[in-house]
Enzyme design. Structure first.
Site, short mmCIF file in Angstrom:
data_model
loop_
_atom_site.label_atom_id
_atom_site.label_comp_id
_atom_site.label_asym_id
_atom_site.label_seq_id
_atom_site.Cartn_x
_atom_site.Cartn_y
_atom_site.Cartn_z
N SER A 130 0.84 -1.20 0.00
CA SER A 130 0.00 0.00 0.00
C SER A 130 0.88 1.26 0.00
CB SER A 130 -0.96 -0.04 1.20
OG SER A 130 -1.93 0.97 1.13
N GLU A 148 -13.19 7.76 -10.69
CA GLU A 148 -13.80 8.77 -11.55
C GLU A 148 -12.79 9.24 -12.59
OE1 GLU A 148 -13.46 12.96 -9.32
OE2 GLU A 148 -14.64 11.50 -8.20
N HIS A 172 -3.93 -0.59 -4.47
CA HIS A 172 -5.38 -0.80 -4.35
C HIS A 172 -6.04 -0.44 -5.69
CE1 HIS A 172 -5.00 -1.17 0.03
NE2 HIS A 172 -4.28 -0.05 0.02
#
Length: 271
Positions: A130, A148, A172
């Site tokens: 991460s 988006e 992710h």
């Protein structure tokens, strides 16, 4: 394209790696320790309680018994003898998740960072999940909207640790819909490769070549051949426009050479 050294491997993880099942990614870390000490660097977290116990259990089941935690509250601690001593004789360092800016701002250009680099240059393994993955590139993504279309002004980047050069790493990736912001990053700097890594997925980088392991995919965005983009002309709130981007999607067993920018491995035919 050039990358740092060819000494130790880098295992760069997209987050949420399996800690209870086959533990494919953690097993790859454990195998490269050869029985040596692993330092769990929880520096990215503002509240690291619980991280160590979780990884202690997961790595313990893989035979890693010499596991110690390195946490830095502020930069002054990077000169403390007891903190540096945790890295003595270490065979590897594992950066856990949190905020990548916390890693770079707390240990960048300090004795702790220098010691970690020495471990790596001496053949030790460096792993990060991460935030610990994002910080490995020379430029890292700090903020940017997920799920988006990318807006030109909606991206914040900062210097990382520079272990992987001429690339930017996001994590992710599919789970949070981050293709837009990775396209925005490479549009700003087409010389860099964008590497997006899914959860429970990692790249194992040795020399100029990486191999994918884990259950998800790795997305490589190459803007070298881009013919047009509105990144420099449009208003900050405008959607990104970019032509002739090359995209590779790699699954477990596939790989890519960072110098040639070419993937390798054969896509499997359906039965």
């Amino acid at each position: 394209m050039t990358i740092r050294s060819t000494e130790g491997p880098l295992i760069i993880i997209g987050g949420h790696e399996d800690k209870e099942g086959d533990k494919v990614i953690l097993k790859a870390v454990a195998e490269r320790l050869n029985g040596g000490r692993l330092v769990l660097a929880t520096i990215a977290s503002h509240a690291p309680e619980g991280y160590f116990e979780t990884y202690q259990k997961a790595f313990g089941s893989l035979g890693v018994t010499d596991l110690v935690e390195l946490y830095i509250e502020d930069r002054a601690e990077t000169h403390a003898a007891e903190k540096l001593a945790l890295l003595d004789g270490a065979a590897g360092v594992f950066f856990s998740g949190g905020d990548q800016l916390r890693i770079s701002s707390q240990i960048g250009d300090t004795p702790i960072e220098a010691r970690i680099r020495d471990i790596w240059r001496g053949g030790g393994v460096l792993a990060g999940t991460s935030a610990g993955a994002s910080v490995m590139s020379d430029t890292m993504m700090v903020r940017g909207a997920s799920a988006e279309t990318h807006r030109i002004g909606d991206l914040q980047m900062a210097p990382g640790l520079g272990l992987v050069r001429d690339a930017i790493i996001d994590q992710h990736f599919a789970e949070r819909g981050r293709i837009g912001r990775l396209l925005g990053a490479v549009a700003q700097s087409p010389r860099v490769l964008g590497v997006g890594i899914d959860e429970d997925t990692a790249i194992v980088l040795e020399g100029d070549d990486f191999k994918v392991i884990g259950s998800g995919a790795v997305y490589v965005v190459d803007a070298e051949g881009v013919s047009a983009s509105n990144i420099a002309e449009a208003r900050a709130e405008r959607a990104l426009s970019i032509f002739d981007v090359r995209l590779h999607v790699l699954a477990s067993g596939d790989g890519l050479n960072l110098t040639t920018r070419r993937p390798h491995g054969q896509p499997r035919a359906l039965d």
